[in-house]
Design an enzyme around this catalytic site. Sequence first.
Site, short mmCIF file in Angstrom:
data_model
loop_
_atom_site.label_atom_id
_atom_site.label_comp_id
_atom_site.label_asym_id
_atom_site.label_seq_id
_atom_site.Cartn_x
_atom_site.Cartn_y
_atom_site.Cartn_z
N ASP A 149 7.11 -5.50 19.24
CA ASP A 149 7.93 -6.35 18.10
C ASP A 149 7.03 -7.68 17.74
O ASP A 149 6.58 -8.14 18.50
CB ASP A 149 9.12 -6.74 18.81
CG ASP A 149 10.14 -7.39 17.80
OD1 ASP A 149 10.74 -6.73 17.06
OD2 ASP A 149 10.07 -8.62 17.60
N ASN A 162 8.53 -15.01 6.81
CA ASN A 162 9.67 -14.54 5.63
C ASN A 162 10.01 -15.87 5.06
O ASN A 162 10.12 -16.16 3.96
CB ASN A 162 10.88 -13.71 5.96
CG ASN A 162 10.39 -12.15 6.04
OD1 ASN A 162 9.24 -11.96 5.23
ND2 ASN A 162 10.98 -11.45 6.89
N ASP A 166 5.49 -9.07 4.15
CA ASP A 166 5.13 -7.53 3.73
C ASP A 166 3.51 -7.60 4.12
O ASP A 166 3.33 -6.47 4.67
CB ASP A 166 5.25 -7.41 2.46
CG ASP A 166 6.86 -6.98 2.18
OD1 ASP A 166 7.56 -6.83 3.17
OD2 ASP A 166 7.18 -6.86 1.07
N GLU A 205 10.44 -5.56 12.00
CA GLU A 205 9.27 -5.95 12.60
C GLU A 205 8.95 -5.00 13.54
O GLU A 205 8.07 -5.50 14.44
CB GLU A 205 9.25 -7.45 12.82
CG GLU A 205 10.17 -7.83 13.91
CD GLU A 205 11.60 -8.51 13.32
OE1 GLU A 205 12.22 -8.96 13.91
OE2 GLU A 205 12.09 -7.71 12.34
#
Length: 482
Positions: free
Chosen positions: A338, A346, A355, A381
């Site tokens: 993770d 973001n 992205d 993620e």
Amino acid sequence: MFHKKTLSSFDGSTPPKRSGLRSDPIKLLVILLATIMIVEILVMVALSQFDMAHGMFVWLGLDLPDYQHIAFEAVIDGLLLTLIVFPVLYVTVFKDITDKNKLLADSEARLEERVEDRTRALDQTVNRLKRRQNESSALNETIHKFQFCETTDAVFRVIQDQLSELFPSLSGNLLLVDDEDVLPTEYYCWGEMKVFQEEELLDLYREKTPKGSRLSGETQASPTDPLTSEKSAGNWRICLPLHTRTKSMGLLALQASFDPTGNEFGDDVDHRGHFWGSLAESLAMSISNLRLREDLSQQALRDSLTGLYNRRYLTDFIDREIQKLERAPGSFGVLMIDIDHFKTYNDTYGHAGGDAVLMTLGAMLNSWVRRGDIITRNGGEEFVAILTGVDERAAMQRAEDLRLRIQALNIAHEGRDLGLVTVSIGVAVYPEHGVDRDELIHAADSAMYASKQAGRNRVSLAEATVTGAAEAFDIPGQRKAG
């Protein structure tokens, strides 16, 4: 069907039988002469008997007319008449019959010759129709079998089996290419002759189907148009393009050696052209459908952003590994990965920046796994790696190596450095931490959360056994990930 060389086989009626005498005037002449001679002999015998009777009459003193001389004169006159009249009859009657019989015999011969020619032509037509029927049946069967093919190998086997049965002397090559880059993807061949080498076929494909026409679907006006078609004494070769309306997929090359006097590849050119064209069109459509099915399957099993396998593929893979290890004991590791503080990317750089992190990390993970291992995006993620054939120690070492590699990444987006990227990893091993898929995923997920709670940028083994160094992410000059 015409098999007998008779008039009855031509028009269905039987010609009237001619008399043996009428059909042979010489025989009739001989019979007539023999009859006259017999009659003359009988008359002479009768006259000899009459001579004896006449002597008796003379002995009795009776005076009778001289019938004997009269009878002999009648016989001689009959013979002379026969010798004079019969040639006249022969010239006027029998000669005419002979000429007519000869004309009739010639007409019969010509008629029977025509019957022979028509019978031969009909046999050829019937054989040609039978071949057409066999080829059409084989084509329909081939198209039907294409529908059940799940790989191009299966498609090739269908082509090979069907054509080898229909044309035993046929050899063939099948070249499939990647239409985007014009690179060969698969090459197949069968038969005793190699029609083209792979490079020759590829050069022919590039020469005859330029990229502009391939992408626009204008390679040929019709799939039935061959790129090359050659026929010489004892040798036949054709090269057919494989393409749909919008894509080209390769070439099918066929070659055969045959008896030039035969007609296996010689006659019925129009029909044969249609047959080969229909075969190439069906083959191209089948390969196109396979590729479309494969693309859809990949889309169903792969993440669209990173290109990694998705959760659906992960669950199937773990189940298969467990079934395999139930038969042959062993182990495999599950790594739950993770990205730390992913929301920050973001929020700071927008979703495009997030992205970029996911795509870069996905490419790195894909290159990191060994052959036989898989890496999947589990959602958001979170990533999962399956390491086959490893125990706890090997799994922890591999996870620590991965953590350090990710930490060393330099990720930029639109010319901006996105800073340090770290991950928290949880490790579970079959069968120590679970004997089914759900138990293993839960154990790895719990170990990953243990890494999060211990400060992130760590590797934790299931049951909260933690390795790695928390200080590893405190790198001077870089933004803290914690």
